[in-house]
Design a protein around this motif. Structure first.
Motif, PDB file in Angstrom:
ATOM      1  N   GLN A 250       0.828  -1.190   0.000  1.00 17.43           N
ATOM      2  CA  GLN A 250       0.000   0.000   0.000  1.00 17.43           C
ATOM      3  C   GLN A 250       0.873   1.255   0.000  1.00 17.43           C
ATOM      4  O   GLN A 250       1.840   1.332   0.754  1.00 17.43           O
ATOM      5  CB  GLN A 250      -0.908   0.004   1.226  1.00 17.43           C
ATOM      6  CG  GLN A 250      -1.823   1.213   1.319  1.00 17.43           C
ATOM      7  CD  GLN A 250      -2.682   1.189   2.572  1.00 17.43           C
ATOM      8  OE1 GLN A 250      -2.512   0.312   3.427  1.00 17.43           O
ATOM      9  NE2 GLN A 250      -3.600   2.124   2.694  1.00 17.43           N
ATOM     10  N   PRO A 251       0.567   2.254  -0.825  1.00 12.25           N
ATOM     11  CA  PRO A 251       1.341   3.497  -0.786  1.00 12.25           C
ATOM     12  C   PRO A 251       1.247   4.137   0.600  1.00 12.25           C
ATOM     13  O   PRO A 251       0.171   4.151   1.206  1.00 12.25           O
ATOM     14  CB  PRO A 251       0.663   4.374  -1.842  1.00 12.25           C
ATOM     15  CG  PRO A 251      -0.076   3.417  -2.724  1.00 12.25           C
ATOM     16  CD  PRO A 251      -0.490   2.294  -1.847  1.00 12.25           C
ATOM     17  N   ILE A 280      -4.560  -0.552 -17.357  1.00 13.00           N
ATOM     18  CA  ILE A 280      -4.760   0.186 -16.115  1.00 13.00           C
ATOM     19  C   ILE A 280      -4.720  -0.836 -14.984  1.00 13.00           C
ATOM     20  O   ILE A 280      -4.837  -2.047 -15.228  1.00 13.00           O
ATOM     21  CB  ILE A 280      -6.095   0.959 -16.092  1.00 13.00           C
ATOM     22  CG1 ILE A 280      -7.270  -0.027 -16.064  1.00 13.00           C
ATOM     23  CG2 ILE A 280      -6.193   1.885 -17.290  1.00 13.00           C
ATOM     24  CD1 ILE A 280      -8.609   0.642 -15.808  1.00 13.00           C
ATOM     25  N   GLN A 281      -4.538  -0.379 -13.752  1.00 20.18           N
ATOM     26  CA  GLN A 281      -4.482  -1.319 -12.642  1.00 20.18           C
ATOM     27  C   GLN A 281      -5.328  -0.835 -11.466  1.00 20.18           C
ATOM     28  O   GLN A 281      -5.494   0.372 -11.247  1.00 20.18           O
ATOM     29  CB  GLN A 281      -3.030  -1.531 -12.188  1.00 20.18           C
ATOM     30  CG  GLN A 281      -2.200  -2.275 -13.246  1.00 20.18           C
ATOM     31  CD  GLN A 281      -0.843  -2.718 -12.740  1.00 20.18           C
ATOM     32  OE1 GLN A 281      -0.016  -1.876 -12.401  1.00 20.18           O
ATOM     33  NE2 GLN A 281      -0.605  -4.025 -12.720  1.00 20.18           N
ATOM     34  N   VAL A 282      -5.868  -1.810 -10.745  1.00 20.81           N
ATOM     35  CA  VAL A 282      -6.731  -1.556  -9.592  1.00 20.81           C
ATOM     36  C   VAL A 282      -6.120  -2.254  -8.386  1.00 20.81           C
ATOM     37  O   VAL A 282      -5.902  -3.473  -8.422  1.00 20.81           O
ATOM     38  CB  VAL A 282      -8.159  -2.080  -9.841  1.00 20.81           C
ATOM     39  CG1 VAL A 282      -9.026  -1.859  -8.604  1.00 20.81           C
ATOM     40  CG2 VAL A 282      -8.783  -1.416 -11.062  1.00 20.81           C
ATOM     41  N   GLN A 283      -5.842  -1.517  -7.331  1.00 17.18           N
ATOM     42  CA  GLN A 283      -5.237  -2.087  -6.131  1.00 17.18           C
ATOM     43  C   GLN A 283      -6.212  -2.005  -4.956  1.00 17.18           C
ATOM     44  O   GLN A 283      -6.775  -0.943  -4.678  1.00 17.18           O
ATOM     45  CB  GLN A 283      -3.956  -1.325  -5.770  1.00 17.18           C
ATOM     46  CG  GLN A 283      -3.268  -1.870  -4.519  1.00 17.18           C
ATOM     47  CD  GLN A 283      -2.054  -1.048  -4.106  1.00 17.18           C
ATOM     48  OE1 GLN A 283      -1.968   0.134  -4.429  1.00 17.18           O
ATOM     49  NE2 GLN A 283      -1.123  -1.667  -3.409  1.00 17.18           N
ATOM     50  N   ARG A 284      -6.380  -3.113  -4.274  1.00 20.73           N
ATOM     51  CA  ARG A 284      -7.207  -3.111  -3.066  1.00 20.73           C
ATOM     52  C   ARG A 284      -6.347  -2.775  -1.855  1.00 20.73           C
ATOM     53  O   ARG A 284      -5.251  -3.321  -1.692  1.00 20.73           O
ATOM     54  CB  ARG A 284      -7.847  -4.485  -2.840  1.00 20.73           C
ATOM     55  CG  ARG A 284      -8.919  -4.480  -1.735  1.00 20.73           C
ATOM     56  CD  ARG A 284      -9.317  -5.872  -1.331  1.00 20.73           C
ATOM     57  NE  ARG A 284      -8.304  -6.466  -0.455  1.00 20.73           N
ATOM     58  CZ  ARG A 284      -8.183  -7.778  -0.241  1.00 20.73           C
ATOM     59  NH1 ARG A 284      -8.954  -8.638  -0.874  1.00 20.73           N
ATOM     60  NH2 ARG A 284      -7.253  -8.224   0.587  1.00 20.73           N
ATOM     61  N   VAL A 285      -6.819  -1.867  -1.032  1.00 17.74           N
ATOM     62  CA  VAL A 285      -6.153  -1.572   0.239  1.00 17.74           C
ATOM     63  C   VAL A 285      -7.181  -1.747   1.350  1.00 17.74           C
ATOM     64  O   VAL A 285      -8.318  -1.291   1.247  1.00 17.74           O
ATOM     65  CB  VAL A 285      -5.561  -0.145   0.264  1.00 17.74           C
ATOM     66  CG1 VAL A 285      -4.436  -0.021  -0.738  1.00 17.74           C
ATOM     67  CG2 VAL A 285      -6.614   0.914  -0.025  1.00 17.74           C
ATOM     68  N   TYR A 293     -10.202   1.091  -2.784  1.00 16.10           N
ATOM     69  CA  TYR A 293      -9.434   0.756  -3.976  1.00 16.10           C
ATOM     70  C   TYR A 293      -8.774   1.986  -4.590  1.00 16.10           C
ATOM     71  O   TYR A 293      -9.350   3.076  -4.619  1.00 16.10           O
ATOM     72  CB  TYR A 293     -10.347   0.083  -5.008  1.00 16.10           C
ATOM     73  CG  TYR A 293     -10.909  -1.225  -4.511  1.00 16.10           C
ATOM     74  CD1 TYR A 293     -10.292  -2.426  -4.814  1.00 16.10           C
ATOM     75  CD2 TYR A 293     -12.030  -1.237  -3.690  1.00 16.10           C
ATOM     76  CE1 TYR A 293     -10.795  -3.634  -4.321  1.00 16.10           C
ATOM     77  CE2 TYR A 293     -12.537  -2.431  -3.199  1.00 16.10           C
ATOM     78  CZ  TYR A 293     -11.910  -3.618  -3.511  1.00 16.10           C
ATOM     79  OH  TYR A 293     -12.407  -4.806  -3.008  1.00 16.10           O
ATOM     80  N   ILE A 294      -7.539   1.769  -5.079  1.00 10.96           N
ATOM     81  CA  ILE A 294      -6.804   2.805  -5.812  1.00 10.96           C
ATOM     82  C   ILE A 294      -6.731   2.372  -7.271  1.00 10.96           C
ATOM     83  O   ILE A 294      -6.327   1.247  -7.575  1.00 10.96           O
ATOM     84  CB  ILE A 294      -5.386   2.994  -5.247  1.00 10.96           C
ATOM     85  CG1 ILE A 294      -5.444   3.346  -3.753  1.00 10.96           C
ATOM     86  CG2 ILE A 294      -4.655   4.093  -6.017  1.00 10.96           C
ATOM     87  CD1 ILE A 294      -4.081   3.437  -3.096  1.00 10.96           C
ATOM     88  N   VAL A 295      -7.124   3.262  -8.166  1.00 11.99           N
ATOM     89  CA  VAL A 295      -7.133   2.967  -9.604  1.00 11.99           C
ATOM     90  C   VAL A 295      -6.046   3.811 -10.263  1.00 11.99           C
ATOM     91  O   VAL A 295      -6.061   5.044 -10.168  1.00 11.99           O
ATOM     92  CB  VAL A 295      -8.511   3.275 -10.221  1.00 11.99           C
ATOM     93  CG1 VAL A 295      -8.524   2.884 -11.700  1.00 11.99           C
ATOM     94  CG2 VAL A 295      -9.615   2.535  -9.468  1.00 11.99           C
TER      95      VAL A 295
END
Length: 488
Positions: A250-251, A280-285, A293-295
């Protein structure tokens, strides 16, 4: 990093310490004055009620002198020269004065903006009217220049080209306001070239944004988008097991957020697998039920003036559609990818570079998009976003811009000064216009913002942290590829 030299932050506009936030605080103060004046006025009426009390009046017969003294004191405290009524009127006058000052400031801001728009449009219109008459001279000058150019050796041609590029870069870096005004005159240029045909007419109809009413830079962009086909069809494909791109960590800062975006951008064709072009990418935090989610949305892939082969979504047509406030394939693809990822009803952060930043802001302001997702934060890097006039009340945006990067100037205007919208201008620019747009610079700019003590920046970053988007956790990353439909 220890010992790292961060680029200076030249200006911060908007946000919780911005001008508009100051206006809001002044109006809140006026409301507080009005409430206090009302309370004092209500208290002043108590004096009359006290003196009219039956028991008190009956006692006056027993002690008329003390009653008279009490009457004088009560009336003086409520309606006298220094009484509650006078104080209430004074405080109410202060409230009116504060509101008048704010109204004057707002009117002055609006006048200055409209005057700037009028000047830019008029200059553009004059240029458009003069261009046809000057065309023979320009062609002759161009011919002479070509003859002179052809007499130069390849080495001399390269040197002249490099000098012209450096001069252009110097102009954009040292005088970005001139470039911005030039872009903002585009609507007037269109109006002048068409002899007023576009203004107030229904030239643009059909699948686009509808008729153009009055020539603006946004109208010029809409016209170009329609001429290019105004295509919005897109296919979305999830690609599992992708190596590279955004990491699962996670950032924990703005810097790491932009670094993650840069790693998504590196999935591009030529730097990774060809089948990931348009990814594109989707990250779950966070974990359910507190997952968010961060897109990550990269920028333009194809800078060619005409749509090219290969089904590229991130092209100049999409740029024109976004500047014009139109529907576009990139935005549609992002929404479908997020639905496919199971983000319906979830809280999200949109992070984009260049065109990716443009589509982030546009989606955050779109009512249809808001039906599916709650956009709490938008972070853009090197993106023109002034065409998005307002974001929903629950959405905050942080816009990073590098001095000398021409791309953020392409909307022709400064970003709106709004309490939940902060624009950070840093200077890591050179005379290389292309390099100034690089994400490497925006990683440095994000680090400078992390280190800043500016109140607007600090409030934005702390809110991202409080909302759970910045932290020390980890989460899986999904990759989706967007492409224009094969029927194009």
């Amino acid at each position: 990093m220890s010992g790292e030299v961060l680029p200076p932050i030249e200006s911060v506009s908007g946000g919780s310490y911005g001008v508009r936030a100051g206006y809001a605080q002044m109006l809140a103060l006026a409301s507080r004055y009005e409430r206090q004046a009302g309370d004092l006025a209500e208290m002043a009426t108590t004096g009359g009620r006290v003196m009219a009390d039956g028991d008190l009046l009956a006692s006056s017969v027993l002690s008329p002198l003390s009653f008279a003294e009490a009457e004088v004191q009560v009336l003086d405290a409520t309606t006298g020269a220094d009484g509650l009524t006078v104080r209430a009127v004074g405080i109410e006058a202060d409230a009116v004065g504060v509101r008048a000052v704010v109204a004057a400031f707002v009117a002055s801001d609006a006048f200055a903006q409209h005057l700037g728009e009028a000047i830019d449009t008029t200059l553009g219109r004059l240029a458009g009217q003069a261009l046809p008459r000057a065309l023979p001279v320009l062609l002759a000058a161009g011919g002479i220049t070509y003859v002179w150019w052809s007499t130069l050796s390849p080495r001399e041609q390269a040197e002249v080209g490099a000098q012209l590029t450096d001069d252009l870069g110097r102009l954009v870096h040292d005088h970005p306001d001139l470039a911005q005004h030039l872009v903002n005159s585009g609507g007037g240029l269109l109006d002048g070239l068409t002899g007023g045909l576009v203004t107030g007419s229904a030239v643009l109809t059909g699948a686009g944004d509808g008729p153009v009413h009055g020539a603006t830079t946004n109208d010029a962009a809409r016209l170009m988008a329609v001429l290019l086909g105004d295509d919005t069809d897109v296919t979305v494909t999830e690609v599992p097991g992708v190596e590279g791109g955004a990491g699962v960590a996670q950032p924990d800062s703005l810097r790491s957020l932009v670094e993650q975006l840069s790693m998504t951008n590196d999935l591009d064709e030529g730097r990774g697998r060809a089948d990931l072009h348009g990814a594109i990418q989707v990250q779950r935090v966070g974990e359910e039920p507190d997952d968010r989610y961060i897109v990550y949305l990269p920028g333009t892939d194809d800078m060619g003036p005409l749509p090219g082969p290969g089904g590229l979504v991130r092209d100049m047509e999409t740029n024109l559609q976004l500047i014009g406030g139109m529907d576009n394939a990139y935005g549609r693809g992002v929404q479908q990818a997020m639905l496919d990822a199971g983000l319906e009803g979830k809280q999200v952060m949109l992070v984009g570079h260049s065109q990716g930043g443009m589509v982030s802001a546009a989606l955050a302001a779109d009512a249809e998009f808001a039906r599916h997702f709650t956009v709490q934060h938008v972070v853009t890097a090197g993106a023109p976003t002034a065409q998005v006039e307002a974001l929903p009340a629950g959405t905050s945006a942080l816009h990073l811009e590098n001095r000398g990067d021409a791309v953020p100037l392409l909307d022709g205007e400064d970003n709106p000064d709004q309490p939940r919208r902060t624009t950070v201008l840093f200077d890591e620019g050179t005379h290389d216009v292309v390099d100034n747009h690089s994400l490497d610079h925006y990683v440095s700019g994000a680090a400078a913002a992390d280190a800043s003590t500016d109140g607007s920046i600090r409030d934005q970053v702390e809110q991202m942290r409080a909302d759970g988007f910045l932290g020390s956790g980890s989460g899986p990353v999904q990759t989706f590829v967007l492409a224009r439909s094969a029927s194009r």
